[in-house]
Design an enzyme around this catalytic site. Structure first.
Site, short mmCIF file in Angstrom:
data_model
loop_
_atom_site.label_atom_id
_atom_site.label_comp_id
_atom_site.label_asym_id
_atom_site.label_seq_id
_atom_site.Cartn_x
_atom_site.Cartn_y
_atom_site.Cartn_z
N ASN A 1 -3.94 4.13 -0.33
CA ASN A 1 -3.83 3.83 -1.76
C ASN A 1 -3.75 5.12 -2.61
O ASN A 1 -3.88 5.07 -3.82
CB ASN A 1 -5.00 2.95 -2.24
CG ASN A 1 -6.35 3.65 -2.10
OD1 ASN A 1 -6.42 4.80 -1.67
ND2 ASN A 1 -7.41 2.97 -2.48
N HIS B 1 -5.84 7.68 -2.44
CA HIS B 1 -7.11 8.36 -2.74
C HIS B 1 -7.21 9.69 -2.01
O HIS B 1 -6.57 9.90 -0.97
CB HIS B 1 -8.32 7.45 -2.47
CG HIS B 1 -8.68 7.24 -1.04
ND1 HIS B 1 -9.29 6.09 -0.59
CD2 HIS B 1 -8.53 8.03 0.06
CE1 HIS B 1 -9.51 6.19 0.71
NE2 HIS B 1 -9.05 7.34 1.13
N ASP C 1 -17.25 14.30 1.39
CA ASP C 1 -17.91 13.05 1.02
C ASP C 1 -18.85 12.54 2.11
O ASP C 1 -18.81 13.02 3.24
CB ASP C 1 -16.86 11.98 0.66
CG ASP C 1 -15.70 11.93 1.66
OD1 ASP C 1 -15.82 12.50 2.76
OD2 ASP C 1 -14.67 11.31 1.33
N GLU D 1 -11.10 6.97 -5.70
CA GLU D 1 -10.21 5.83 -5.66
C GLU D 1 -9.33 5.81 -6.91
O GLU D 1 -9.64 6.49 -7.90
CB GLU D 1 -11.05 4.54 -5.60
CG GLU D 1 -11.98 4.46 -4.40
CD GLU D 1 -11.27 4.16 -3.07
OE1 GLU D 1 -10.02 4.27 -3.01
OE2 GLU D 1 -11.96 3.80 -2.11
P1 PGA Z 1 -7.72 8.80 7.71
O1 PGA Z 1 -8.33 8.72 6.25
O2 PGA Z 1 -7.59 10.25 8.03
O3 PGA Z 1 -8.75 8.13 8.60
O4 PGA Z 1 -6.41 8.09 7.67
C1 PGA Z 1 -7.78 9.52 5.26
C2 PGA Z 1 -8.44 9.21 3.94
O5 PGA Z 1 -8.79 8.05 3.69
O6 PGA Z 1 -8.59 10.14 3.14
#
Ligand code: PGA
Length: 240
Positions: free
Chosen positions: A135, A137, A67, A142
């Site tokens: 959450n 995702h 992404d 999302e």
């Molecule tokens: P993080 O993010 O590795 O910074 O915890 C993970 C994500 O949101 O997929």
């Protein structure tokens, strides 16, 4: 799903590295699906150290990233293209021409999504690295994203904007929209390596491994993947 629980972040990163190294050793021209965020930083540091110390080559490796924020270009130090260069690519002998990510500055978002989907069709990931959001995702998919979705532009949720604001000077600076591979592009990978650490991921990890398979928790679709490994620390595994 195979679940490997480690005592801490360091051990999580080592296990993840073992799996990655196996993929690259088996196929020096592998397609690596890569992720940004804090979670894979330890893995990337180990790949860099292994390249430096043992000469593992990435000359023929190609990469696709999950992404990218909309509106940021390669010169912005908050963009994911910059993150990948700084945290991984410049430490390897990889050819930057073989690294791929959505163009956050594309003029026509629909065309950009179509371009990326076409690329993913011909560059099926030998392994896809994933983090998981608090959450549930995966990438920027999302809760509520259809499992059938391919690369698309999303409006980020308040919870993700808040989670990601720690990397920006002010929460207002976090872009509100992003490009992301869809669950369908992720599920197309031959192998999935999902990493999680910290107690704030425990609920999401429970949903990933033991919850109902539901679009309300995007990561839960990985229960249907034939070759998915979760490597997580004890804190993230505390509800399993
Ligand atoms: P993080 O993010 O590795 O910074 O915890 C993970 C994500 O949101 O997929």
């Amino acid at each position: 799903m195979k679940v490997i629980i480690t005592k801490d972040y360091e051990e999580m990163s080592s296990k993840a590295f073992e799996i990655m190294k196996e993929v690259v050793t088996e196929n020096p021209a592998a397609v690596l699906g890569l992720a940004t965020g804090s979670t894979p930083l330890g893995l990337y540091a180990k790949m860099a150290a292994d390249h430096r110390e043992n000469g593992t080559s990435y000359k023929q490796v190609r990469t696709v990233n999950l992404d990218e924020y909309e509106g940021l270009d390669a010169t912005s130090d908050q963009s994911y293209v910059y993150f990948m260069r700084e945290n991984l690519f410049r430490h390897l002998d990889i050819d930057l021409k073989n690294t791929n990510i959505e163009n956050g500055k594309a003029k026509d978002p629909e065309e950009e999504c179509a371009r990326y989907n076409a690329l993913l069709e011909v560059m099926r990931q030998d392994v896809q690295v994933l983090g998981i959001g608090s959450n549930g995702h995966i990438a920027f998919n999302e809760p509520g994203t259809p499992f059938e979705a391919e690369t698309h532009v999303v409006a980020l949720t308040e919870s993700t904007i808040k989670d990601n604001s720690r990397l920006f000077a002010r929460v207002e600076d976090v872009p509100r929209r992003a490009y992301t591979m869809g669950p369908k592009n992720i599920m197309n990978a031959k192998k999935i390596l999902i990493l999680a650490n910290g107690a704030n991921k425990a609920k999401a990890v429970y949903g990933l491994v033991k919850g109902e398979i539901t679009e309300s928790l995007p990561a839960s679709i990985l229960q249907r993947h034939p070759d998915c490994t979760l490597v997580c620390d004890e804190a993230a595994a505390s509800l399993l």
